[in-house]
Design an enzyme around this catalytic site. Sequence first.
Site, PDB file in Angstrom:
ATOM      1  N   GLY A   1       0.781  -1.235   0.000  1.00 32.06           N
ATOM      2  CA  GLY A   1       0.000   0.000   0.000  1.00 32.06           C
ATOM      3  C   GLY A   1       0.812   1.284   0.000  1.00 32.06           C
TER       4      GLY A   1
ATOM      5  N   GLY B   1       2.637   2.622   2.361  1.00 34.68           N
ATOM      6  CA  GLY B   1       3.980   2.525   2.936  1.00 34.68           C
ATOM      7  C   GLY B   1       5.008   2.081   1.921  1.00 34.68           C
TER       8      GLY B   1
ATOM      9  N   TYR C   1     -11.270   2.337  15.370  1.00 34.19           N
ATOM     10  CA  TYR C   1     -10.366   2.858  14.325  1.00 34.19           C
ATOM     11  C   TYR C   1     -10.287   4.386  14.399  1.00 34.19           C
ATOM     12  CZ  TYR C   1      -8.308   3.835   9.741  1.00 34.19           C
ATOM     13  OH  TYR C   1      -7.486   4.289   8.721  1.00 34.19           O
TER      14      TYR C   1
HETATM   15  N1  LIG Z   1      -6.136   3.323   2.324  1.00 37.78           N
HETATM   16  C1  LIG Z   1      -6.830   4.353   2.753  1.00 37.78           C
HETATM   17  O1  LIG Z   1      -7.838   4.763   2.150  1.00 37.78           O
HETATM   18  C2  LIG Z   1      -6.414   5.075   4.005  1.00 37.78           C
HETATM   19  C3  LIG Z   1      -7.130   6.226   4.387  1.00 37.78           C
HETATM   20  C4  LIG Z   1      -6.742   6.910   5.534  1.00 37.78           C
HETATM   21  C5  LIG Z   1      -5.656   6.470   6.278  1.00 37.78           C
HETATM   22  N2  LIG Z   1      -4.985   5.344   5.880  1.00 37.78           N
HETATM   23  C6  LIG Z   1      -3.834   4.918   6.703  1.00 37.78           C
HETATM   24  O2  LIG Z   1      -2.728   4.645   5.867  1.00 37.78           O
HETATM   25  C7  LIG Z   1      -1.846   3.737   6.532  1.00 37.78           C
HETATM   26  C8  LIG Z   1      -1.362   2.679   5.558  1.00 37.78           C
HETATM   27  O3  LIG Z   1      -2.444   1.861   5.182  1.00 37.78           O
HETATM   28  P1  LIG Z   1      -2.668   1.302   3.696  1.00 37.78           P
HETATM   29  O4  LIG Z   1      -3.911   1.905   3.191  1.00 37.78           O
HETATM   30  O5  LIG Z   1      -1.428   1.404   2.901  1.00 37.78           O
HETATM   31  O6  LIG Z   1      -3.040  -0.245   4.020  1.00 37.78           O
HETATM   32  P2  LIG Z   1      -2.219  -1.606   3.908  1.00 37.78           P
HETATM   33  O7  LIG Z   1      -1.757  -1.821   2.525  1.00 37.78           O
HETATM   34  O8  LIG Z   1      -3.097  -2.631   4.555  1.00 37.78           O
HETATM   35  O9  LIG Z   1      -0.940  -1.338   4.806  1.00 37.78           O
HETATM   36  C9  LIG Z   1      -0.958  -1.454   6.192  1.00 37.78           C
HETATM   37  C10 LIG Z   1       0.421  -1.897   6.626  1.00 37.78           C
HETATM   38  O10 LIG Z   1       0.442  -1.933   8.064  1.00 37.78           O
HETATM   39  C11 LIG Z   1       1.054  -3.165   8.425  1.00 37.78           C
HETATM   40  N3  LIG Z   1       0.686  -3.604   9.768  1.00 37.78           N
HETATM   41  C12 LIG Z   1      -0.533  -3.934  10.237  1.00 37.78           C
HETATM   42  N4  LIG Z   1      -0.431  -4.360  11.509  1.00 37.78           N
HETATM   43  C13 LIG Z   1       0.890  -4.312  11.832  1.00 37.78           C
HETATM   44  C14 LIG Z   1       1.641  -4.654  12.979  1.00 37.78           C
HETATM   45  N5  LIG Z   1       1.073  -5.181  14.066  1.00 37.78           N
HETATM   46  N6  LIG Z   1       2.975  -4.455  12.963  1.00 37.78           N
HETATM   47  C15 LIG Z   1       3.591  -3.970  11.863  1.00 37.78           C
HETATM   48  N7  LIG Z   1       2.944  -3.655  10.739  1.00 37.78           N
HETATM   49  C16 LIG Z   1       1.602  -3.826  10.720  1.00 37.78           C
HETATM   50  C17 LIG Z   1       0.559  -4.161   7.367  1.00 37.78           C
HETATM   51  O11 LIG Z   1       1.341  -5.333   7.394  1.00 37.78           O
HETATM   52  P3  LIG Z   1       0.746  -6.744   6.849  1.00 37.78           P
HETATM   53  O12 LIG Z   1       0.852  -6.703   5.356  1.00 37.78           O
HETATM   54  O13 LIG Z   1       1.646  -7.756   7.484  1.00 37.78           O
HETATM   55  O14 LIG Z   1      -0.689  -6.831   7.315  1.00 37.78           O
HETATM   56  C18 LIG Z   1       0.770  -3.304   6.128  1.00 37.78           C
HETATM   57  O15 LIG Z   1       2.123  -3.316   5.739  1.00 37.78           O
HETATM   58  C19 LIG Z   1      -2.630   3.186   7.738  1.00 37.78           C
HETATM   59  O16 LIG Z   1      -2.168   3.828   8.911  1.00 37.78           O
HETATM   60  C20 LIG Z   1      -4.068   3.613   7.461  1.00 37.78           C
HETATM   61  O17 LIG Z   1      -4.815   3.802   8.633  1.00 37.78           O
HETATM   62  C21 LIG Z   1      -5.327   4.641   4.769  1.00 37.78           C
END
Ligand SMILES: NC(=O)c1ccc[n+]([C@@H]2O[C@H](COP(=O)([O-])OP(=O)(O)OC[C@H]3O[C@@H](n4cnc5c(N)ncnc54)[C@H](OP(=O)(O)O)[C@@H]3O)[C@@H](O)[C@H]2O)c1
Length: 296
Positions: A31, A33, A181
């Site tokens: 995602g 990151g 959340y």
């Molecule tokens: N996507 C959106 O629309 C959106 C909107 C607002 C905010 N955000 C924020 O953006 C950030 C990134 O999310 P994303 O959308 O890129 O989703 P994502 O692809 O699901 O990425 C989340 C990452 O967090 C990791 N993670 C989860 N639990 C963990 C733990 N216990 N220890 C270490 N790493 C952990 C996951 O690892 P695994 O692969 O091992 O699960 C994954 O690498 C999050 O903080 C989210 O709240 C996203």
Amino acid sequence: MNVLRGLFTKSWSSDIQLEGKTAIVTGANSGIGKETAKDLAKRGARVILACRDLLKAEQAASDISRDVENANVVVRKLDLADTKSICDFAELIYNSEKSLHLLINNAGVAMCPYSTTADGFETQFGVNHLGHFFLTFLLMDLLKHSAPSRVINVSSVAHSMGKIHFEDLNSEKSYHPVKAYVQSKLANILFTRELATRVEEMGVRVYAVDPGLVKTDITRHLNKSLQFFVKTFGFLIKTPAEGAYTILYCAVTPDLPTGNYYSNCAMAPCSRAANDDNTASRLWAVSCHLLGIRWK
Ligand SMILES: NC(=O)c1ccc[n+]([C@@H]2O[C@H](COP(=O)([O-])OP(=O)(O)OC[C@H]3O[C@@H](n4cnc5c(N)ncnc54)[C@H](OP(=O)(O)O)[C@@H]3O)[C@@H](O)[C@H]2O)c1
């Protein structure tokens, strides 16, 4: 369609290079990151992918190395749902890195069924807020030593629906996945505000970021109607690379005011609850208490 997209996604680019700089990105295996890590590597930074799943992280590192010539990318184990893992990670960083200029607290779990971390905290509060709070605490000496340095906390516009439930931070009395959340994302902004005032004089700046609505695996726990919404309006939703823009904007833009909330590559208003200094300092004290740390 492009006009509509433009309302949600502001394009951004910058030539700023980061040779000689070291960055940690949590949750960098997928995602937002992963895209953030790739962009930082393109700018010449040494990038540490801090992930709980080493196989996924190695795959991400090899994807980045394939796309970025001479990428300086390493993988380190970090499970934010376990304070022991966070301690081990920080120890490894102190033993292997001379400096740390960017800490990007990106990892997150969203709207999952009720569960607890290894230390007994509700998972979303425990990972999204407490895990990053503890990680930042442990790495702060290195960030100060490397100043000017920055901490970026990835929050969400969803924080505006949030409240800090001091009477039930860990949702032991009642659990709702959305409530937990949005509490955790509000906590990210309150932590940003409080930390910024404490470390500004030491040359460490702190930012909270809303990446926007981004198509990633974060939706894995959403119910069917929300997943349908994401699929139907997918054309309006940002790509992960676009979702990384505001994080990167906060990472590289010179003289960006500290302690603020940024969205679409600009400072943005956040909710009244997120602007409440009393809540911010109370959350700080409670977080230290829960983690058993003294952080003045
Ligand atoms: N996507 C959106 O629309 C959106 C909107 C607002 C905010 N955000 C924020 O953006 C950030 C990134 O999310 P994303 O959308 O890129 O989703 P994502 O692809 O699901 O990425 C989340 C990452 O967090 C990791 N993670 C989860 N639990 C963990 C733990 N216990 N220890 C270490 N790493 C952990 C996951 O690892 P695994 O692969 O091992 O699960 C994954 O690498 C999050 O903080 C989210 O709240 C996203």
